[in-house]
Structure formats: C-alpha cells, structure tokens
Write a protein that holds these residues in place. Structure first.
Motif, short mmCIF file in Angstrom:
data_model
loop_
_atom_site.label_atom_id
_atom_site.label_comp_id
_atom_site.label_asym_id
_atom_site.label_seq_id
_atom_site.Cartn_x
_atom_site.Cartn_y
_atom_site.Cartn_z
N PRO A 1 6.72 2.04 3.02
CA PRO A 1 5.40 1.43 3.21
C PRO A 1 5.45 -0.08 3.44
N PHE A 2 6.63 -0.67 3.52
CA PHE A 2 6.67 -2.11 3.82
C PHE A 2 5.99 -2.37 5.17
N LYS A 3 6.31 -1.52 6.12
CA LYS A 3 5.82 -1.73 7.48
C LYS A 3 4.87 -0.60 7.89
N GLU A 4 4.03 -0.91 8.86
CA GLU A 4 3.17 0.11 9.43
C GLU A 4 4.03 1.17 10.13
N PRO B 1 0.85 -1.19 0.00
CA PRO B 1 0.00 0.00 0.00
C PRO B 1 0.89 1.24 0.00
N TYR B 2 0.34 2.38 -0.31
CA TYR B 2 1.05 3.66 -0.21
C TYR B 2 2.35 3.67 -1.02
#
Lengths: 263, 259
Positions: free
Chosen positions: B220-223, B19-20
């Motif tokens: 954006p891999f991680k929150e 996402p993003y």
C-alpha cells in the motif's frame, strides 16, 4: 476498471517536458518523441500538454535559454496540442525579460518556467515577476522539499513569493517530485489564492493526490505528469474524485491559471 | 484481466501513515484493480530486532485467507535465522523470502547475503531483494538513506544460478539489459519500470523475455493503478500479458529443487 482519463474531462497535462528523457537534448526538437507524447496522450486520455525545456546547470546563458525556447517554438509548430512555457535564468535579467517578451508577449507562449538557479523567494526575481504581472502570465517552478541543491525551492518559499506578488499566479511544480510531500501539504494549509500546485512527478504514493485536493481545495490543483504519464494518470484516477473535481483538476484550473493562453 | 501482485506489504510503516494496512483493506483495494492474489511481507516487522516475530504476526494475519501468500522476512545477522526461515516455509507455508540488508545492517554483497540466498535455494523458494522500501528522496531522517545497487543484485544472481532472485522496487535502465539478459535466474518486478516514450518496459521484456518479468505494485505504499496501466498500455501480446500478470508469479512461488 477505467485506466485512461475519460474524454469528457478534456485533460491537460499542465507540466511536462520535451527533449529531456531519456537524456537531455538542446540541439533540436526530437520530433519522434514529440509525436510519441501525443500518441501517449491519445491512448491515456490527455488532450493537451504544457511543455518547457529547462536547463539544470547553475547558470544558463541567454544563448542557451533562447535555444531551448526555440525548440519549444518548434514543438508549437508541430502540434496545436502543445502550449509553451518559456525558460529563463534571471542571472541575466535584461536578456531574461527580453526573452519573456519574445516568447510570451509576442510568441504566444503561456507562462514562464523556472528551475533552481535561484530560489523563488529570492528578490532577484522581482523584475521578472513584475513583468509576469504586467503580461498576466503564470510562473511555473520546479519545487521539492529537499536539501539539495541549495537553491531548491519548497512550499515555504512559494508562500513568500505568493504573498509578495499577489497579482502573479504561481504554479508549484510536482507534489510527487520527490521529497517530503506530507511536509509540503502542511505548509500549503497556509497557501494563498494565487498559489497552485500540480500532481506530477514519479512519486505515486497511495492517497497523495486525494490529500493534496483536501488541503488545497479543488480549484488550485492541476493534473500533470512531468513525463511520468502512466504514473500521473494512474494516481489521478486512483484518487476517485467526483466528476466536478475531475473537470477542475484536469482542465478548468489550468485554463484559469493560463488566463486564455491555453492553445 | 487477472493479476497476481508479488510486491505488497501488510502492517504499519513507522514514518508515514499508510492506507490499506490491514488484510481486509488491502485485499479490497487490490481486487478493485483486478488483482486476484498477492505475496505480502510484514511492513513494520522490518524494524523488529528479532525479525522472526514479523513472520509469526504475518502468519497469524493471513491464516485462513486465500488471497495473500506470505513472504518471509529474514535477518541473516541474527541468531537462528535458518531455523526461522525453515519454519516460515514448512510451517507457515510462505513461498518467498525478502532480504533487506540495509535495514538489518549487513553487507548487500557480503557473506551473510550469500548464506541467506543459499538457504533460500536449499528450501526451493525465491528471494526478493528490493532496491529500496521508501523513496530515499522523501525518507524520514531516521530511515535508511541508501539503496541496494542493482549491480549488486545482478552479482548475487550470478553467484547463485540455482536460486530465483527477483529485483523488486528496482528501476532498470538500458545499460542493465545486456547484464541481466544472461542471468536466467533473475526476474524483474514491474512497478518502477518506465513506459510511454522512454519505452524501457517494452525493451526489458524484449531482452529478457516475458517469462522473467513479474507484476508488482508496491501497495500500500504506492497506488496500484499506475502499475496496472503500464501493463495495459505497453502493447503486450496476450501471451506476454498473461505471463507477466500472473503466470510467472504462480511458477515463481512453487518450491523448486528442494535440497
């Protein structure tokens, strides 16, 4: 910005451990660490914790798993915010069943915890799962989509166990425990109503928790940390669930899983 | 609350839908959690044979954008990489370079790494060396299966005291603390540091000082939110918090002692 779970959700960490980080300790309860976990919960909005102390060796003797479970009993005496899971190794079947009776039937623990001594679909577990059905207690097991060790259970193995024992509630450990969680979610599209999964683990990939609820529905996903508390709280809050879903994931689903055994 | 995030990426990851991925989407996501600026690399450009095309793309994406600062991707095993790095800094305005030896097939502890770090030092920019891009436990079979060992990065920092080196995506453990304490040019990015009852995040800051710890999320891999929570929940003084959250990044991204 909200950075703790609001109190109104009465969050329960459905899968975590004491005495395991940093380093494992099976000699005695680390009281300071147990109190620190409660303080972590106070700050980040976790009311209660479901705890266990598994061994990761290929074979665990009855003396060893009894010692670990006794440490969990000590934690239960320390605080009513802890609910216990009993660890066993079915290589020692009679002793394992005796231990489940001691811990769950007589001792007030809520369920059993399994590690990768055997895969969850191995028939060696049949007497254990029959006993769990009789006692109406759930089975939590470490699970990852990975290659090692050879007895590591993944979602596909859980499907088999869930179908063979529809009267037992299975909690598949940590969607974020490492391994290909997207593969896991595709498998879980075929999961049965007695199959639950928790949100724990160190993996905090964007969108992972939201997609887990999209696949499983909001009734079978449980909030948990597996000791990664800020990671667990952060990825749950980042999912931006509505209040109804948050209530279920944080508290109502674990109550349903434990069938009145949450302390 | 005012965070600058030194560990973000723009673009597509070939093995997992993110996402993003775009400038607007990632900026909006980061702002939601109090991030007011970010250093970004090109995500998919990592896999280009000629990786400088990733820099050209990134420069186009963030042209006119005041939120993102570019971070160069350089492969010192490829022709004209020194020229490319100079273009990134002097023409595109990038303020750091990320080195990914395992993706570009050179020795993390070898001569090419040293040459690249020396070139960054000469241009006065910081070097980011991630331990990993993707958690190897969940990698696609065609993705890299190894990590850059933290000890290797520590050794690079020791060999290049004039270059600011940032360990990104790197899990620091207690055994590392006495090793990194004297390496005054070595910085630690926050996204993988553990808090709560392990307490290592606090001990990192106590050992090397808040001046050498820099906020990053891995988005954006991680929150983003877990990294923010670690900052909010570790009990930093206002001075420590401000340094880690944004002030250190601002200093790191200034060009220093250009040769």
């Amino acid at each position: 910005m909200i950075w703790r779970i609001p109190e109104k959700f009465h969050a329960v960490d459905a899968h975590t451990h004491l005495n395991m980080m940093p380093g494992k300790d099976y000699s005695a309860l680390r009281i300071e660490a147990a109190l620190a976990m409660l303080a972590d919960g106070d700050r980040l909005g976790i009311e209660k914790f479901c705890i266990s102390l598994p061994y990761m060796t290929p074979k665990v003797t009855p003396e060893e798993f009894r010692r670990g479970n006794d440490i969990i009993f000590d934690a239960l005496k320390l605080s009513s915010r802890y609910t216990g899971f009993c660890f066993i190794d079915p290589a020692f079947m009679k002793e394992s069943c005796d231990e489940i009776r001691r811990c769950v039937r007589d001792g007030g623990m809520a369920g059993i915890k399994l590690y990768h001594q055997f895969r969850i679909d191995d028939p060696v577990f049949d007497p254990v799962f029959k006993l769990c059905e009789e006692l109406d207690c759930p089975v939590l097991m470490h699970a990852v989509k990975g290659e090692h060790p050879k007895n590591l259970s993944n979602a596909s193995h859980f499907l088999t166990a869930c179908r063979r024992f529809p009267g037992v509630r299975f909690l598949q450990g940590h969607i974020g425990g490492g391994g290909d969680w997207e593969w896991t979610l595709r498998v879980l599209e075929k999961s049965t109503p007695n199959h639950y999964i928790d949100t724990s683990g160190s993996v905090i990939d964007s969108g992972m928790i939201r997609r887990t609820v999209e696949v499983m529905g909001s009734d079978r996903v449980l909030f948990a940390t597996d000791m990664f508390i800020p990671e667990g709280v952060g990825k749950l809050l980042a999912a931006d669930f509505d209040d109804e879903t948050m209530k279920k994931v944080c508290c109502e689903n674990v109550k349903k899983l434990l069938a009145g055994r949450l302390r | 609350m005012n965070f600058f995030d030194i560990n973000t990426a723009l673009g597509h990851w070939p093995f997992q839908q993110l996402p993003y991925e775009t400038v607007d989407a990632l900026e909006e996501r980061l702002k939601k959690y109090g991030v007011t600026g970010a250093l970004a690399v090109n995500t998919h450009g990592l896999f280009y044979r000629d990786v400088h095309n990733a820099n050209i793309e990134l420069a186009q994406w963030i042209s006119g954008n005041k939120f993102f600062i570019g971070c160069a991707s350089i492969n010192p095993a490829y022709p004209q990489w020194e020229k490319d790095l100079r273009i990134c800094v002097e023409d595109f305005g990038f303020r750091a370079v990320r080195l990914t030896p395992l993706y570009h097939n050179y020795d993390p502890d070898g001569e090419l790494m040293d040459e690249a770090v020396s070139a960054a030092e000469a241009l006065g920019i910081a070097v980011l060396i991630p331990q990993r891009i993707m958690d190897v436990r969940q990698r696609h079979h065609m993705d890299v299966g190894n990590i850059v060992l933290p000890q290797t990065v520590f050794a690079i920092a020791r060999r290049h005291p004039g270059c600011r080196i940032v360990c990104t995506e790197t899990l620091i453990v207690d055994e590392d603390l006495p090793v990194i304490e004297p390496l005054k040019n070595l910085y630690v990015e926050t996204s993988r540091q553990l808090t709560c009852f392990t307490g290592i995040f606090r001990r990192i800051v106590d050992t090397i000082g808040a001046e050498r710890v820099i906020f990053g999320s891995g988005a954006p891999f991680k929150e983003v939110l877990p990294s923010v929570i670690k900052m909010m929940d570790t009990g930093f003084s206002p001075d420590e918090f401000n340094k880690i959250a944004s002030e250190n990044a601002a200093k790191l991204l200034e060009r220093k002692n250009v040769l």
